[in-house]
Design a protein around this motif. Structure first.
Motif, PDB file in Angstrom:
ATOM      1  N   ASP A   1       3.114  11.858   0.850  1.00 22.64           N
ATOM      2  CA  ASP A   1       3.610  10.501   1.110  1.00 22.64           C
ATOM      3  C   ASP A   1       5.135  10.452   1.160  1.00 22.64           C
ATOM      4  OD1 ASP A   1       3.339   7.819   1.720  1.00 22.64           O
ATOM      5  OD2 ASP A   1       3.278   7.175  -0.376  1.00 22.64           O
ATOM      6  N   ARG A   2       5.706  11.365   1.939  1.00 20.87           N
ATOM      7  CA  ARG A   2       7.158  11.412   2.059  1.00 20.87           C
ATOM      8  C   ARG A   2       7.648  11.031   3.452  1.00 20.87           C
ATOM      9  NH1 ARG A   2       9.538  16.881   0.705  1.00 20.87           N
ATOM     10  NH2 ARG A   2      11.454  15.616   0.810  1.00 20.87           N
ATOM     11  N   LEU A   3       6.735  10.701   4.375  1.00 20.14           N
ATOM     12  CA  LEU A   3       7.128  10.490   5.770  1.00 20.14           C
ATOM     13  C   LEU A   3       6.965   9.040   6.203  1.00 20.14           C
ATOM     14  CD1 LEU A   3       5.481  13.634   7.426  1.00 20.14           C
ATOM     15  CD2 LEU A   3       7.801  13.393   6.486  1.00 20.14           C
ATOM     16  N   GLY A   4       7.967   8.535   6.923  1.00 19.53           N
ATOM     17  CA  GLY A   4       7.929   7.170   7.438  1.00 19.53           C
ATOM     18  C   GLY A   4       7.444   7.083   8.864  1.00 19.53           C
ATOM     19  N   VAL A   5       7.972   7.932   9.750  1.00 14.77           N
ATOM     20  CA  VAL A   5       7.553   8.022  11.152  1.00 14.77           C
ATOM     21  C   VAL A   5       7.344   9.493  11.453  1.00 14.77           C
ATOM     22  CG1 VAL A   5       8.122   7.495  13.547  1.00 14.77           C
ATOM     23  CG2 VAL A   5       8.926   5.981  11.727  1.00 14.77           C
ATOM     24  N   PHE A   6       6.211   9.828  12.055  1.00 15.56           N
ATOM     25  CA  PHE A   6       5.856  11.230  12.221  1.00 15.56           C
ATOM     26  C   PHE A   6       4.951  11.401  13.432  1.00 15.56           C
ATOM     27  CE2 PHE A   6       3.228   9.006   9.184  1.00 15.56           C
ATOM     28  CZ  PHE A   6       1.938   9.206   9.658  1.00 15.56           C
ATOM     29  N   ALA A   7       4.842  12.630  13.902  1.00 19.02           N
ATOM     30  CA  ALA A   7       4.070  12.937  15.095  1.00 19.02           C
ATOM     31  C   ALA A   7       2.769  13.625  14.740  1.00 19.02           C
ATOM     32  CB  ALA A   7       4.887  13.837  16.028  1.00 19.02           C
ATOM     33  N   ASN A   8       1.703  13.228  15.406  1.00 18.88           N
ATOM     34  CA  ASN A   8       0.438  13.954  15.369  1.00 18.88           C
ATOM     35  C   ASN A   8      -0.522  13.264  16.325  1.00 18.88           C
ATOM     36  OD1 ASN A   8      -1.559  15.861  14.653  1.00 18.88           O
ATOM     37  ND2 ASN A   8      -0.743  15.931  12.568  1.00 18.88           N
ATOM     38  N   TYR A   9      -1.631  13.929  16.634  1.00 19.15           N
ATOM     39  CA  TYR A   9      -2.605  13.329  17.550  1.00 19.15           C
ATOM     40  C   TYR A   9      -3.151  12.043  16.951  1.00 19.15           C
ATOM     41  CZ  TYR A   9      -5.832  13.436  21.473  1.00 19.15           C
ATOM     42  OH  TYR A   9      -6.501  13.141  22.631  1.00 19.15           O
TER      43      TYR A   9
END
Length: 545
Positions: A304-312
């Motif tokens: 739970d350290r990411l605000g905006v991130f990439a993945n399918y």
């Protein structure tokens, strides 16, 4: 663009549910193929009355031997066409395919080659007579595919080489999420809720302000300043969604109102780099964005350290459930002073070179009939999910309707592993049509919904945030042999230099004051000739019937 996706059979799986138009069971309508003494039925099964054997070369995902796949074994019975399989691992396939052409030791059929059979090779091998031109055979022996071309003329334009021939058939996607150019960026919905954010950013400035809040207001609630507002792996996804905020859709050539430009030397690209450098310098872009692996990125998400991130899908990174993932909004296009109207890169929905017939084939007509079934609803579903008794069985729901349900031992968690054992479409862009055929979805139970809530939600997000603003950066074009020769060397050099420079500009290794020097370097790499060639290719594409 390459559409490498594996298709599950329920829930998310139904986003790309596959099916085909039924072919009749009679084969009374027959004709001689013109490629020997093989008589080929122009409709129905079997395709040939006398058993016919063909060799096929395809990349293997390594899950199972193709000769043991239930879908292919059953289809051999239906068609009376037996296949001899040559299936090198995907990692070796391109090399093995090139060796086959070089040695003239060619299979009869090349299947799901995708990027291994490059547009340049299509042109070259077609001109040399190693690939069979298909355009005259298609109307009679591939009526399903022919209907797709009639409905969408861009398909024919995108697979016709400069000499006027069609040497390979594509994967064609009509399902909702096929409009994705690449897997999206996602917002951490729990963080948005914690900060009371009810409206997603619409401008680059609003996005910047939100990232600052992610960094400083402890949205994960652990009392530590460990939040990473924005992350990616080598910027391969983030740039596709962030560059359009500055009016650019590609890190290569782009069509701007019928004028071809090289985006990485456009002043708007400098604005993109300037913005991203600002994010990096202020700790809003992950310091590991250019060096981390996908697994490392996902570990941060699961912490739970990411605000905006990439993945399918977002839950691939966060580890949450699909129900929880519906709280993670999909990226929406931003605007900026350089681009006041929202726009986003959209896929052409076609992957070329997924089915080719070589000069060694004993009956190109029979081979076309064999693959054409998969461009119809019933056949595409068949090749993707296999015959009854493996992934699914028929059952009757409470309304008395006949529906497909999971076979014994198949669950939502192991369905793709099971499918890999029975279908050649697992993990490959196979020659076929996909669409949102929800009625053909495989359900967990007879009365379970055909389409999951998550599937419906993702489709709605796509229709709201991508479809109204999507634009294909550049059409699928072919270059002539002379054009290929004129840009072959510079293409690789340009790509390498631009990607390296992007990382250096964003991280500050190279100051943005060196922009003019960077542009001059690219111009010295024959970029003007590169653009000229693609302008000519684009003009041909636009004029093509």
């Amino acid at each position: 663009m390459k559409f490498s996706r594996s298709l599950t059979i329920i829930g998310v799986a139904t986003l790309t549910a596959l099916a085909l138009a039924a072919c009749g069971n009679s084969s009374s309508n027959s004709a001689t193929s013109g490629t020997g003494n093989v008589t080929v039925a122009v409709s129905g099964f079997p395709i040939v009355k006398k058993p016919l054997t063909m060799s096929i070369m395809a990349p293997s995902m390594g899950k199972t031997n193709w000769s043991n796949m239930a879908a292919l074994k059953e289809y051999a019975k239906m068609t009376n066409i037996q296949l001899k399989y040559n299936t090198p691992p995907t990692s070796d396939f391109s090399t093995k395919l090139n060796l086959a052409f070089a040695s003239q030791d060619l299979p009869d059929i090349i299947y799901a080659a995708g990027s291994a059979l490059t547009p340049a090779n299509e042109v070259s091998y077609g001109k040399n007579g190693q690939l069979v031109p298909l355009e005259k055979l298609i109307p009679k022996y591939a009526p399903n595919f022919n209907k797709l071309m009639e409905k969408n003329p861009a398909i024919r334009k995108s697979i016709t080489t400069p000499d006027g021939h069609i040497y390979a058939l594509p994967y064609v996607a009509e399902d909702t999420i096929a409009s994705w150019y690449i897997g999206p960026l996602w917002y951490n919905g729990e963080w948005l809720k914690k900060l009371g954010v009810k409206t997603l950013p619409k401008t680059t400035d609003e996005f910047y302000q939100l990232l600052k809040r992610f960094k400083t207001e402890d949205p994960n609630g652990n009392g530590k300043a460990d939040e990473i507002p924005l992350t990616d792996v080598k910027m391969d996804v983030a740039r596709i969604w962030l560059m359009p905020a500055f009016g650019l859709l590609s890190q290569d050539v782009q069509n701007d109102g019928d004028k071809v430009i090289y985006a990485p030397i456009d002043k708007r690209y400098k604005a993109y780099l300037t913005f991203m450098h600002k994010l990096f310098a202020e700790g809003l872009l992950d310091k590991d964005a250019f060096s981390q692996s996908d697994d490392q990125k996902n570990a941060k998400g699961q912490a739970d350290r990411l605000g905006v991130f990439a993945n399918y899908f977002s839950y691939f990174t966060t580890g949450r459930t699909t129900d929880q993932a519906m709280n993670d909004p999909m990226w929406r296009p931003l605007t900026s002073p350089e681009s006041p109207k929202p726009v986003i890169a959209m896929s052409p929905r076609i992957n070329r070179a997924d089915f080719a017939i070589t000069k060694n084939n004993p009956s190109p007509a029979a081979a076309l009939r064999w693959v054409d079934y998969f461009y119809s609803k019933k056949g595409s579903l068949f090749i993707n999910q296999g015959p009854e008794g493996y992934l699914w069985n028929y059952a009757t729901n409470s309304k008395g309707q006949k529906v497909k349900v999971m076979a014994k031992g198949v669950t939502s968690t192991n369905s793709e592993d099971k499918r890999a054992e029975i279908s050649p479409t697992y993990g490959l862009t196979a020659p076929m049509l996909t669409a949102d055929w929800d009625a053909d979805a495989i359900r967990a139970k007879a009365d379970a919904p055909a389409v999951s809530n998550f599937t419906k939600w993702v489709r709605n997000e796509t229709k709201e945030k991508i479809d109204p603003y999507g634009r294909v950066p550049f059409p699928l074009v072919y270059l002539t042999k002379d054009e290929q020769d004129s840009v072959a060397a510079s293409a690789n050099d340009l790509k390498t230099y631009v990607e390296e420079s992007e990382a250096k500009f964003i991280t500050g290794v190279t100051p943005l004051s060196d922009w003019d020097k960077y542009v001059q370097t690219i111009k010295g790499m024959k970029v003007d000739q590169y653009v000229k060639v693609y302008q000519a290719a684009y003009d041909r594409w636009k004029k093509a019937n």
